[in-house]
Design an enzyme around this catalytic site. Structure first.
Site, PDB file in Angstrom:
ATOM      1  N   HIS A  80      -0.523   0.079 -10.164  1.00  0.00           N
ATOM      2  CA  HIS A  80      -1.041  -1.056  -9.275  1.00  0.00           C
ATOM      3  C   HIS A  80      -1.608  -2.187 -10.204  1.00  0.00           C
ATOM      4  O   HIS A  80      -3.144  -2.606 -10.282  1.00  0.00           O
ATOM      5  CB  HIS A  80      -2.596  -0.341  -8.792  1.00  0.00           C
ATOM      6  CG  HIS A  80      -2.937  -0.862  -7.211  1.00  0.00           C
ATOM      7  ND1 HIS A  80      -3.455  -0.192  -6.512  1.00  0.00           N
ATOM      8  CD2 HIS A  80      -2.747  -2.155  -6.967  1.00  0.00           C
ATOM      9  CE1 HIS A  80      -3.660  -0.961  -5.415  1.00  0.00           C
ATOM     10  NE2 HIS A  80      -3.240  -2.192  -5.426  1.00  0.00           N
ATOM     11  N   GLU A  95      -3.384   7.475  -4.325  1.00  0.00           N
ATOM     12  CA  GLU A  95      -3.870   7.200  -5.757  1.00  0.00           C
ATOM     13  C   GLU A  95      -5.324   7.506  -6.154  1.00  0.00           C
ATOM     14  O   GLU A  95      -6.195   7.522  -5.326  1.00  0.00           O
ATOM     15  CB  GLU A  95      -3.996   5.409  -5.857  1.00  0.00           C
ATOM     16  CG  GLU A  95      -2.641   4.758  -5.579  1.00  0.00           C
ATOM     17  CD  GLU A  95      -3.034   3.101  -5.880  1.00  0.00           C
ATOM     18  OE1 GLU A  95      -3.956   2.639  -6.493  1.00  0.00           O
ATOM     19  OE2 GLU A  95      -2.042   2.321  -5.246  1.00  0.00           O
ATOM     20  N   ARG A 139       0.885  -1.461   0.012  1.00  0.00           N
ATOM     21  CA  ARG A 139      -0.025  -0.077   0.056  1.00  0.00           C
ATOM     22  C   ARG A 139       1.037   1.285   0.059  1.00  0.00           C
ATOM     23  O   ARG A 139       2.108   1.266   0.633  1.00  0.00           O
ATOM     24  CB  ARG A 139      -1.011  -0.024   1.110  1.00  0.00           C
ATOM     25  CG  ARG A 139      -2.105  -0.983   1.111  1.00  0.00           C
ATOM     26  CD  ARG A 139      -3.111  -0.618   0.236  1.00  0.00           C
ATOM     27  NE  ARG A 139      -4.299  -1.507   0.084  1.00  0.00           N
ATOM     28  CZ  ARG A 139      -4.368  -2.475  -0.863  1.00  0.00           C
ATOM     29  NH1 ARG A 139      -3.336  -2.754  -1.616  1.00  0.00           N
ATOM     30  NH2 ARG A 139      -5.555  -3.239  -1.052  1.00  0.00           N
TER      31      ARG A 139
END
Length: 363
Positions: A327, A309, A280
């Site tokens: 991602h 993000e 993360r």
């Protein structure tokens, strides 16, 4: 009869689908006919993003599914509106389910079946207060995420993306003995932060590269696993960071791991060290990382996740010594289908009055 959207085709069904049409604040609900109610005994399931077509089709067969035809990320109000009368919500990492949103969710909602393993975007305390069960999809994306971490471990020190950009620019003048010199990874020390399923899978992969595995974890692994992985445990994260050539972040994002790699900890790394993050983005202080990369205090980085993000620290975009991936950790056909199958099993177990196999408990 109204034609309805699925991921595979436009088909006709007696179920309904919400789309991002209608007003800007309220998803448009398309029904077979006005006043159509869900079939008796089928739970109403709201899915916030497009899923693999096989999974969407199966959901339409099993549930009164409300699918997102546009795949645009939903606002909090759109989530609340779409959940009216629903029993199940299937969110993804792009949906921020905070305490304020839980206050607005209808009382019909009883299950949040998350599409993904990470649940840091869900306020588990608020869910528990509302007695809403939360599930996730662990295990099935382990190999894919470990593969991505290994990919970044190779791509960053070997300057792969930088070289690919040069080729496309038309400015490559051919091979030269000192051209684009990078770093090898064999015989180097890799420090893994978070030695769960993904961390262990990565450790197995890098053994093939001849790397030496070190790790920091909340709990030390059983000695049999340490022996298999030839892994060295560090109780003190700061000490481990100072001795590693590569760092891979594989821990979950929690209150305790937020900015775990802050400016002070990043300063402990060797100047030739590389940082890889497939966990993360919030675990790294992104601005501090960008500054240290720009100043040459860290050799490079490979990032698949970001602190805010889809926004990315602007300074990172200007650097050649960082590989930026959008991602992609679990982005394989096999992985996404397996995640969807887990979601379906969790929903079916719950509506059949069984304990969902992947229930998440507050950390």
């Amino acid at each position: 009869m109204v034609t309805l959207y699925t991921a595979s085709a436009v088909i006709s069904m007696r179920q309904h689908v919400w789309t991002m049409g209608g007003s800007p604040d309220r998803p448009r609900v398309i029904n077979r006919e006005d006043g159509q109610h869900m079939a008796k005994g089928k739970p109403v399931v709201v899915v916030t993003r497009r899923l693999p077509r096989d999974i969407e089709t199966r959901m339409m067969e099993l549930f009164e599914a409300r699918l997102n035809a546009s795949d645009a990320a939903m606002s909090a109000k759109q989530i609340v509106d779409a959940c009216e009368g629903a029993q199940v919500l299937v969110p993804t990492v792009t949906d921020r389910l905070n305490a304020g949103l839980f206050d607005e969710l209808p009382f019909s909602l009883k299950l949040i079946a998350n599409f993904g393993v990470g649940v840091n975007h869900i306020d588990l305390e608020a869910a528990a207060a509302r007695k809403i069960v939360v599930t996730n999809t662990p295990g099935v994306l382990t190999d894919d995420t470990a593969d991505m971490a290994a990919c970044l471990l190779l791509a960053a020190p070997r300057r792969l993306v930088e070289g690919e950009r040069l080729i496309r620019s038309g400015n490559w003048n051919g091979w030269a003995p000192t051209f684009m010199i990078g770093h090898r990874i064999s015989a180097k020390r890799l420090g893994i932060i978070g030695m769960g399923r993904i961390g262990q899978a990565l450790a197995r992969r890098v053994q093939g590269f001849g790397m030496t595995v070190h790790y920091h974890n909340r709990r030390r692994l059983h000695e049999d696993i340490e022996r298999e992985l030839e892994a060295t445990y560090w109780d003190d994260l700061d000490q481990m960071l100072a001795h590693m050539d590569f760092i891979s972040i594989n821990c979950p994002h929690t209150k305790e791991t937020h900015h775990l790699l802050n400016a002070d900890r990043l300063a402990l790394l060797k100047p030739h060290a590389f940082v890889v993050n497939t966990a993360r983005g919030e675990i790294i202080d992104e601005a501090a990382l960008a500054q240290m990369l720009a100043e040459g205090k860290i050799a490079g980085a490979g990032l698949d996740v970001y602190e805010r993000e889809p926004a990315i620290e602007p300074a990172l975009l200007e650097l050649d010594n960082v590989v930026l991936a959008p991602h992609l950790g679990s982005a394989t056909r096999e992985g996404r289908i397996a995640m969807g199958e887990k979601v379906i099993v969790n929903i079916k177990s719950f509506v059949d009055d069984h304990r969902p196999p992947d229930r998440v408990y507050q950390i």
